[in-house]
Design a protein around this motif. Structure first.
Motif, PDB file in Angstrom:
ATOM      1  N   LEU A  19       0.689  -1.366  -0.359  1.00 27.50           N
ATOM      2  CA  LEU A  19       0.309   0.119   0.084  1.00 27.50           C
ATOM      3  C   LEU A  19       0.831   1.634  -0.116  1.00 27.50           C
ATOM      4  O   LEU A  19       0.226   2.581   0.462  1.00 27.50           O
ATOM      5  CB  LEU A  19      -0.667  -0.081   1.521  1.00 27.50           C
ATOM      6  CG  LEU A  19      -1.509  -1.346   1.826  1.00 27.50           C
ATOM      7  CD1 LEU A  19      -2.832  -0.946   2.573  1.00 27.50           C
ATOM      8  CD2 LEU A  19      -2.277  -1.527  -0.032  1.00 27.50           C
ATOM      9  N   ARG A  50      -4.819   3.231  -0.576  1.00 28.57           N
ATOM     10  CA  ARG A  50      -4.335   2.512  -0.014  1.00 28.57           C
ATOM     11  C   ARG A  50      -2.738   3.581  -0.633  1.00 28.57           C
ATOM     12  O   ARG A  50      -1.821   3.571   0.803  1.00 28.57           O
ATOM     13  CB  ARG A  50      -3.136   1.452  -1.371  1.00 28.57           C
ATOM     14  CG  ARG A  50      -4.589   0.690  -0.980  1.00 28.57           C
ATOM     15  CD  ARG A  50      -3.774  -1.018  -1.464  1.00 28.57           C
ATOM     16  NE  ARG A  50      -4.065  -0.698  -3.528  1.00 28.57           N
ATOM     17  CZ  ARG A  50      -4.579  -1.171  -4.107  1.00 28.57           C
ATOM     18  NH1 ARG A  50      -6.240  -1.372  -3.844  1.00 28.57           N
ATOM     19  NH2 ARG A  50      -5.109  -1.342  -5.540  1.00 28.57           N
ATOM     20  N   SER A  64     -12.387   5.853  -0.050  1.00 28.06           N
ATOM     21  CA  SER A  64     -13.151   4.316   0.069  1.00 28.06           C
ATOM     22  C   SER A  64     -14.788   4.215   0.309  1.00 28.06           C
ATOM     23  O   SER A  64     -14.716   3.360  -0.141  1.00 28.06           O
ATOM     24  CB  SER A  64     -12.941   3.485   1.161  1.00 28.06           C
ATOM     25  OG  SER A  64     -12.725   4.005   2.609  1.00 28.06           O
ATOM     26  N   ASN A  86      -9.738  -1.744   2.285  1.00 26.28           N
ATOM     27  CA  ASN A  86      -9.130  -0.774   2.258  1.00 26.28           C
ATOM     28  C   ASN A  86      -9.565  -0.027   3.708  1.00 26.28           C
ATOM     29  O   ASN A  86      -8.217   0.570   4.393  1.00 26.28           O
ATOM     30  CB  ASN A  86      -9.101   0.451   1.674  1.00 26.28           C
ATOM     31  CG  ASN A  86      -8.130   0.491  -0.417  1.00 26.28           C
ATOM     32  OD1 ASN A  86      -6.963  -0.827   0.595  1.00 26.28           O
ATOM     33  ND2 ASN A  86      -8.051   0.537  -1.099  1.00 26.28           N
TER      34      ASN A  86
END
Length: 590
Positions: A19, A50, A64, A86
């Protein structure tokens, strides 16, 4: 205390997926998102999430949520799964462990239903940290191996490396340091063989190797690994990982009694945790500082830091709170404040016992819930099961008949095959027996033929010698009547005597003899532990073919008495009582 430090560091590092990105890459994705649509836009938003989740988690959470909404609008469940993963990582970073666990399990279940190996691999990887926090180490290792299998299916070596690091981390918690090192070295080899793997992995591997050396009290080597990891994390702008390693370095310096350097690294770590608004990690720094201050006998300052850590109690798990209470007990006891020391000791013991019983309580609750669920489910399914049982009985009976028929058919086939096999075996045995008999007869025929040749040759020699001897006697008689003997005539008589005892005839005889009786002389010598002379060999060979004393005397051009004396000496040399026993021995000798 050392175990708690390692536990927190490992648990946090387990959340590190692939990430981490350079700022240039993040900026590039930001610029691309407005130009994209559909699934490509969702994937880009998840990728940007990420890259931001550790430095700007609030913005990452908003992104997200945006990815989830777009995934639902475009019917793209894989994009929603990655957004959930995430969010699980962000919740875990915020110490919202139950929310993290719930959403990651939802991502895992959906990935399994979709056969989405990529989502399954990453959800398993993220759930490892949750299971470690709950002391469910077997489950953590199981998830890691499942993650490796998924990573290999999608040919993601970086993900495989991450799972190997996770397994090594769990092994460290379980104090299986040799196994941990093996998994780390395997991961390091994969990183070295695949330059495309992010450098962050090398930092994680070096960090874990540093932890192993810290556990082994080899703080000098541990510092070298930590500082190598720090260089990597700083180059990737991974602030959370940088703070993590800074805390480790501070701890190592504190154990080496280098308190100024320890304070310097603790200060840097604390500053980063404040920027990231990670309350639990700030409390952990305070706890580490207090340990160092107690070592320096600055008990009041240690108490102040521990109280600051307790102000963040809502973010602390039972293990960390138990350690803080234990340190408060030691600090107050050192200051002779015994009432408070006793109170903190009781709190420490209570939490310690609670941690030990927590797993058992959770298991009982889970079993109770499962029992109630199964009870309700069974009541609802009784009628259906009865119908299915009757239906299965019919199917079962048909299956039994079919299976029995197959078995009987196989038995018949096997019996026929076995019978044919037995016949063939008997036929082969008969042929082999016939061949053996023919070979024995042929060998016997050859043996008798060679034996006959030997006897014929011996008889020929005997006849030749008798004729020569007769001629010699006649010639000698004529010479005696003739007063004028010629030297040439005497020389001829001498050559005729030599011809009777000639080595060439004996060599030819030996050739025939050994063809019939191989190793005859060596068998006698080995059996009787003696060495035979040439003359003795000649006597024994002629006895073996059953020649009489007179025949032997004629062949060897000696008298019969000489033959008898030679036989007597041989009998004694071979250790026999009489000549008959010796002849039986020679006859039985192969």
């Amino acid at each position: 205390m050392l175990r708690a430090t390692i536990y927190w560091i490992i648990s946090f590092s387990l959340l590190s997926l692939n990430l981490f990105s350079q700022q240039a890459r993040i900026d590039s994705i930001r610029k691309q998102i407005p130009l994209l649509d559909g699934n490509e836009k969702i994937d880009a938003i998840n990728s940007l999430t990420r890259g931001l989740m550790y430095n700007t988690p609030d913005e990452a959470m908003d992104l997200s949520n945006q990815a989830i909404q777009l995934s639902e609008e475009t019917d793209y469940p894989e994009g929603k799964v990655m957004a959930w993963i995430n969010q699980g990582v962000i919740f875990n970073q915020r110490s919202s462990f139950q929310e993290a666990k719930d959403i990651l399990n939802k991502a895992k279940t959906t990935s399994e239903a979709l056969d989405f190996q990529y989502g399954l691999a990453y959800s398993n990887l993220s759930l490892v940290a949750i299971n470690i926090r709950e002391n469910n180490y077997d489950k953590a290792i199981e998830l890691s191996f499942a993650g490796i299998a998924a990573a290999r299916k999608i040919n993601n070596v970086d993900l495989e490396v991450s799972n190997l690091i996770n397994i090594a981390s769990v092994k460290q918690i379980l104090k299986d340091y040799s196994s941990a090192e093996e998994f780390l070295l395997e991961a390091k080899k994969l990183v070295e063989d695949h330059p495309e793997i992010p450098k962050i992995r090398l930092g994680q591997i070096n960090g874990n190797l540093g932890i192993i050396n810290t556990t082994n009290l080899d703080y000098g080597i541990a510092l070298e690994y930590y500082k190598e990891a720090l260089v990597v994390f700083e180059s990737t702008e991974s602030q959370a990982q940088v703070a993590n390693v800074l805390m480790n370095i501070g701890y190592a310096y504190a154990q080496l009694k280098d308190f100024p350097n320890a304070n310097k690294y603790y200060d840097r770590a604390e500053k980063i945790w404040i920027q990231l608004n990670n309350q639990r990690s700030q409390a952990f720094v305070f706890k580490n500082r207090s340990e160092m201050l107690i070592e320096m006998a600055d008990f009041q300052s240690a108490i102040d830091y521990l109280n600051k850590a307790l102000e963040k109690e809502v973010f602390l798990d039972l293990a960390l709170r138990s350690q803080i209470y234990d340190l408060l007990f030691k600090a107050h006891e050192s200051l002779a404040i015994y009432d408070k020391a006793l109170n903190y000791f009781k709190l420490h013991v209570a939490l310690k016992d609670s941690i030990a019983s927590k797993l058992t309580k959770q298991e009982v609750e889970q079993m109770t819930k499962q029992f109630e669920f199964e009870k309700i489910k069974s009541q609802q399914e009784i009628s259906l099961q009865q119908f299915e049982i009757e239906h299965l009985k019919v199917i079962k009976s048909r299956q039994v008949i079919f299976v029995i028929s197959i078995i009987l058919l196989l038995l018949v086939i096997w019996s026929m095959w076995n019978r044919n096999k037995l016949k063939l075996k008997l036929l082969i045995n008969e042929k082999e027996k016939l061949l053996v008999q023919q070979e024995v007869m042929l060998n016997q025929h050859n043996y008798e033929s060679e034996k006959d040749k030997l006897v014929i040759y011996a008889k020929g020699l005997l006849s030749k010698n008798e004729n020569l001897e007769k001629n010699i006697i006649e010639l000698e008689d004529k010479l005696q009547a003739d007063e004028h003997n010629s030297p040439d005539i005497n020389d001829l008589i001498s050559k005729m005597h030599n011809a009777i005892n000639g080595d060439r005839d004996w060599a030819a005889f030996v050739m025939y003899f050994e063809a019939v009786y191989p190793n005859f002389f060596s068998l006698i010598e080995n059996h009787k532990k003696i060495k035979l002379t040439t003359s003795e060999q000649r006597i024994l060979a002629l006895l073996k073919i059953n020649l009489s004393n007179k025949e032997i005397a004629a062949l060897l051009n000696i008298s019969s008495d000489s033959v008898i004396r030679s036989k007597y000496r041989l009998k004694q040399k071979l250790g026999f009582v009489d000549s008959k026993e010796m002849l039986v021995f020679l006859s039985n000798l192969a």
